[in-house]
Enzyme design. Sequence first.
Site, mmCIF file in Angstrom:
data_model
loop_
_atom_site.group_PDB
_atom_site.id
_atom_site.type_symbol
_atom_site.label_atom_id
_atom_site.label_comp_id
_atom_site.label_asym_id
_atom_site.label_seq_id
_atom_site.Cartn_x
_atom_site.Cartn_y
_atom_site.Cartn_z
ATOM 1 N N ASN A 111 -1.700 45.959 -12.741
ATOM 2 C CA ASN A 111 -1.721 44.527 -13.031
ATOM 3 C C ASN A 111 -1.766 44.337 -14.540
ATOM 4 O OD1 ASN A 111 -1.991 41.689 -12.527
ATOM 5 N ND2 ASN A 111 -4.179 41.848 -12.970
ATOM 6 N N HIS A 113 -3.367 41.670 -17.303
ATOM 7 C CA HIS A 113 -4.387 40.625 -17.378
ATOM 8 C C HIS A 113 -4.497 40.153 -18.830
ATOM 9 C CE1 HIS A 113 -7.990 38.444 -16.280
ATOM 10 N NE2 HIS A 113 -8.550 38.910 -17.380
ATOM 11 N N SER A 140 -4.289 43.433 -21.178
ATOM 12 C CA SER A 140 -4.575 44.775 -20.663
ATOM 13 C C SER A 140 -3.722 45.032 -19.428
ATOM 14 C CB SER A 140 -6.040 44.877 -20.222
ATOM 15 O OG SER A 140 -6.919 44.432 -21.227
ATOM 16 N N ASP A 149 -10.021 42.679 -11.570
ATOM 17 C CA ASP A 149 -9.766 43.020 -12.984
ATOM 18 C C ASP A 149 -10.726 44.084 -13.517
ATOM 19 O OD1 ASP A 149 -7.746 41.071 -12.976
ATOM 20 O OD2 ASP A 149 -9.147 39.497 -13.537
HETATM 21 C C1 GRF Z 1 0.809 36.328 -17.875
HETATM 22 O O1 GRF Z 1 0.216 35.713 -18.967
HETATM 23 C C2 GRF Z 1 -0.122 37.322 -17.247
HETATM 24 O O2 GRF Z 1 -0.946 37.968 -18.150
HETATM 25 C C3 GRF Z 1 -0.955 36.452 -16.355
HETATM 26 O O3 GRF Z 1 -0.071 35.487 -15.863
HETATM 27 C C4 GRF Z 1 1.020 35.308 -16.765
HETATM 28 C C5 GRF Z 1 2.273 35.557 -15.997
HETATM 29 O O4 GRF Z 1 3.409 35.154 -16.665
HETATM 30 N N1 GRF Z 1 -1.630 37.236 -15.353
HETATM 31 P P1 GRF Z 1 4.849 35.526 -16.088
HETATM 32 O O5 GRF Z 1 4.905 35.015 -14.645
HETATM 33 O O6 GRF Z 1 5.009 37.004 -16.178
HETATM 34 O O7 GRF Z 1 5.827 34.793 -16.957
#
Ligand code: GRF
Length: 197
Positions: A111, A113, A140, A149
Amino acid sequence: MTAKKIKTAILISGRGSNMVALAKAAQDETYPAEIVGVVSNRPGAAGLKKAQALNIPTAVIDHKAYTSREAFEQDLHKHLTSLEAELVCCAGFMRVLTPGFVAKWKDRLLNIHPSLLPKYKGLNTHQRAIDAGDSETGCSVHWVTEDLDAGAVIAQSAVKIASDDTAELLATRLLPVELALYPKALNKVAAQIQKTR
Ligand code: GRF
């Protein structure tokens, strides 16, 4: 002989910019992973069209069509298995996964985050970093484990927080950093798997 690429599926819920970054990186013939499918839990996710434009098979598994998390995850698992996915990258995937699902994908589920974990697990990470008076935040890529997370960090990048920053400004400034980090992290993980074969 070139090593076999690691089949990777991507889970999204929205815009899909991280998914596009991973898919574009994987177009390089030397990249150790290939993207075998994109799954969205939201039928209207903008990322679905972006994946289709990149000729990646897409599927919608709408969590709202299920009466339980487990039933939703059962179909998700079935679909990922049908794709023969060896790794699964959550990229803006906004569903918490149950311990049962996470166990099935142990050491295969990543994932991204938007914080410097272990700081600010969960939501509203940028506002929380600003409110705490932090001088930097970041993103991260981590392993997904039972606890939200909390899995081991694979890669991190930081950005400075300016005194007049807002959560929106920070998110905008961090996005290109995320888009660079996730493909690097997947590269590292997939290359390691290749080595163990
Ligand atoms: C990103 O900022 C990611 O870190 C968070 O959600 C957002 C997703 O953006 N978990 P995208 O859908 O990849 O444009």
